[in-house]
Design a protein around this motif. Structure first.
Motif, short mmCIF file in Angstrom:
data_model
loop_
_atom_site.label_atom_id
_atom_site.label_comp_id
_atom_site.label_asym_id
_atom_site.label_seq_id
_atom_site.Cartn_x
_atom_site.Cartn_y
_atom_site.Cartn_z
N VAL A 140 0.84 -1.21 0.00
CA VAL A 140 0.00 0.00 0.00
C VAL A 140 0.87 1.25 0.00
N HIS A 141 1.83 1.29 0.88
CA HIS A 141 2.70 2.46 1.00
C HIS A 141 3.57 2.66 -0.25
N ASN A 216 13.78 11.92 6.41
CA ASN A 216 14.03 10.51 6.12
C ASN A 216 12.82 9.63 6.42
N LEU A 217 11.67 10.26 6.66
CA LEU A 217 10.43 9.52 6.88
C LEU A 217 9.64 9.47 5.58
N SER A 218 9.35 8.26 5.10
CA SER A 218 8.58 8.10 3.87
C SER A 218 7.16 8.61 4.05
N ARG A 219 6.63 9.18 2.98
CA ARG A 219 5.27 9.71 2.99
C ARG A 219 4.45 9.02 1.90
N SER A 220 3.21 8.73 2.21
CA SER A 220 2.35 8.09 1.21
C SER A 220 0.90 8.18 1.68
N LEU A 221 0.02 7.59 0.93
CA LEU A 221 -1.33 7.38 1.39
C LEU A 221 -1.28 6.37 2.54
N CYS A 222 -1.90 6.70 3.67
CA CYS A 222 -1.92 5.81 4.83
C CYS A 222 -3.36 5.48 5.21
N HIS A 223 -3.55 4.28 5.71
CA HIS A 223 -4.90 3.83 6.07
C HIS A 223 -5.43 4.59 7.27
N GLY A 224 -4.61 4.76 8.30
CA GLY A 224 -5.01 5.53 9.47
C GLY A 224 -5.66 4.73 10.58
N CYS A 252 4.51 6.88 6.62
CA CYS A 252 4.29 5.43 6.59
C CYS A 252 4.54 4.82 7.97
N ALA A 253 5.54 5.34 8.66
CA ALA A 253 5.90 4.79 9.97
C ALA A 253 4.76 4.90 10.97
N LYS A 254 3.89 5.88 10.80
CA LYS A 254 2.77 6.01 11.74
C LYS A 254 1.76 4.89 11.53
N ASP A 255 1.47 4.55 10.27
CA ASP A 255 0.59 3.43 9.97
C ASP A 255 1.13 2.14 10.59
N ILE A 256 2.43 1.92 10.43
CA ILE A 256 3.07 0.73 10.97
C ILE A 256 2.98 0.71 12.49
N SER A 257 3.30 1.84 13.10
CA SER A 257 3.32 1.94 14.56
C SER A 257 1.94 1.69 15.15
N TYR A 258 0.91 2.22 14.51
CA TYR A 258 -0.46 2.05 14.99
C TYR A 258 -0.84 0.57 15.01
N ILE A 286 9.57 -5.53 0.88
CA ILE A 286 8.86 -4.80 -0.18
C ILE A 286 9.23 -3.33 -0.17
N LYS A 287 9.35 -2.76 1.02
CA LYS A 287 9.67 -1.33 1.14
C LYS A 287 10.62 -1.14 2.32
N PRO A 288 11.91 -1.06 2.06
CA PRO A 288 12.89 -0.95 3.15
C PRO A 288 12.68 0.29 4.01
#
Length: 357
Positions: A140-141, A216-224, A252-258, A286-288
């Motif tokens: 997704v990211h 250095n934080l990736s940005r993308s569409l996130c689910h939330g 992206c890291a926020k989606d993962i953390s949640y 898939i996404k390092p």
């Protein structure tokens, strides 16, 4: 449109327009659905009122949902779903109305219709479910890095300053400790007995936040709201992602953390470091992830969120709250504090070794 009270329908009437009778009579005909069975699945009558119904038409099933979003926000959600669908992510698409609209406006409320996804929510006790959920999130990211919503959508942005947020929470914890010494009641005793470990967690979180380079934080569409209830497995292997109401452009890291905070606070998966690292490895294939993204995840998981929130709410409402209930809530939280602290210390060491810090 006035509220209608039906006499010959088995419905749960509330002081609201929303009920199975009105959905069936006024909303579903926009989709050409008239002869159907409708069942209420969820109703939340809060400031963000929402409702979900299952609609059965012969062998086909649909989900009709009353959303709390406005038109522009809903168009953003529509854009997110279409973007991901076209790039191979299994998501339930909006079904168009008879006139080609993406939603129904009825009685000043917005409704959307999608296929009903049959299956079970992600099993957090199933390692295969967890790993597939993480690899799919990476997809997704990765595929939505350049996402942009359709014209007329509201641009929904996250990118909150995690340091400012946790610094504010940290000071509220200090204030709660002062109040605990002042009141010296049962809740305060529980709070103070575990304060040292929790304030240590908060300090670790702040130190990590302070060292993050946002560039250095990736940005993308996130689910939330990427949690097990919104990750549906069909036949234990086909995975669908549902409910994009909280989607936005974010780190992206926020989606993962949640996702991980919900997973790791459970009793069966209680701050399991190996489980976390293995799932992150699936994402990395898939996404390092960068060092700063690992720091973000660690900072998010380190902060004693429930301990902070419960104590804040207690002292804000101490004269009128159910003190016994608050004590029970806090007792359940502090039972896991030592596990969380051990996890964070080990996770930080893992990150340092991984990146040769």
């Amino acid at each position: 449109m006035p509220h209608e009270r039906a006499k010959n329908y088995n419905i749960n009437l509330r002081d609201t327009w929303i009920n199975t009778y009105n959905i069936k009579k006024y909303v579903l005909p926009h989709y050409g659905i008239e002869n159907c069975e409708i069942k209420e699945i969820k109703f939340k009558d809060t400031d963000k009122q929402r409702a979900v119904y299952k609609v059965q038409v012969g062998e086909e099933a649909f989900c009709i949902k009353k959303v709390y979003l406005n038109k522009k926000e809903l168009l953003f959600v529509y854009s997110a779903v279409e973007w991901l669908y076209r790039l191979g992510v299994d998501v339930p698409r909006f079904i168009p109305t008879n006139d080609g609209s993406r939603f129904v406006l009825e009685n000043d409320m917005l409704f959307m219709l999608t296929p009903w996804i049959n299956g079970d929510k992600c099993d957090f006790d199933n390692i295969n479910h967890i790993n597939l959920a993480m690899s799919t999130l990476a997809k997704v990211h990765k595929t939505s890095k350049n996402f942009s919503p359709i014209l007329g959508s509201e641009e929904r942005l996250g990118f909150d300053d995690i340091f400012s947020s946790y610094n504010k929470h940290f000071n509220q914890l200090l204030n709660s400790s002062n109040l605990a010494f002042r009141y010296q009641d049962q809740f305060s005793k529980i709070f103070l007995d575990d304060f040292e470990d929790n304030i240590t967690l908060a300090r670790i979180s702040l130190d990590l936040c302070n060292s993050i380079n946002d560039e250095n934080l990736s940005r993308s569409l996130c689910h939330g709201d990427y949690v097990n209830k919104n990750i549906i497995f069909e036949n234990n292997h086909n995975m669908h992602i549902i409910d994009f109401d909280k989607s936005k452009l974010d780190y992206c890291a926020k989606d993962i953390s949640y996702f991980f905070r919900r997973l790791l606070k459970r009793e069966n998966t209680k701050w399991n470091l190996d489980l976390c690292i293995n799932a992150l490895d699936e994402y990395n294939k898939i996404k390092p992830l960068t060092l700063d993204e690992y720091k973000y995840i660690a900072a998010y998981l380190a902060f004693p969120q429930k301990y902070w929130r419960i104590s804040r709410d207690y002292y804000n409402n101490i004269r009128k709250c159910n003190k016994k209930a608050f004590c029970n809530l806090l007792n359940n939280v502090v039972k896991k504090t030592s596990y969380q602290l051990q996890f964070i210390n080990s996770f930080v060491s893992y990150i340092e070794n991984k990146f040769n810090i």
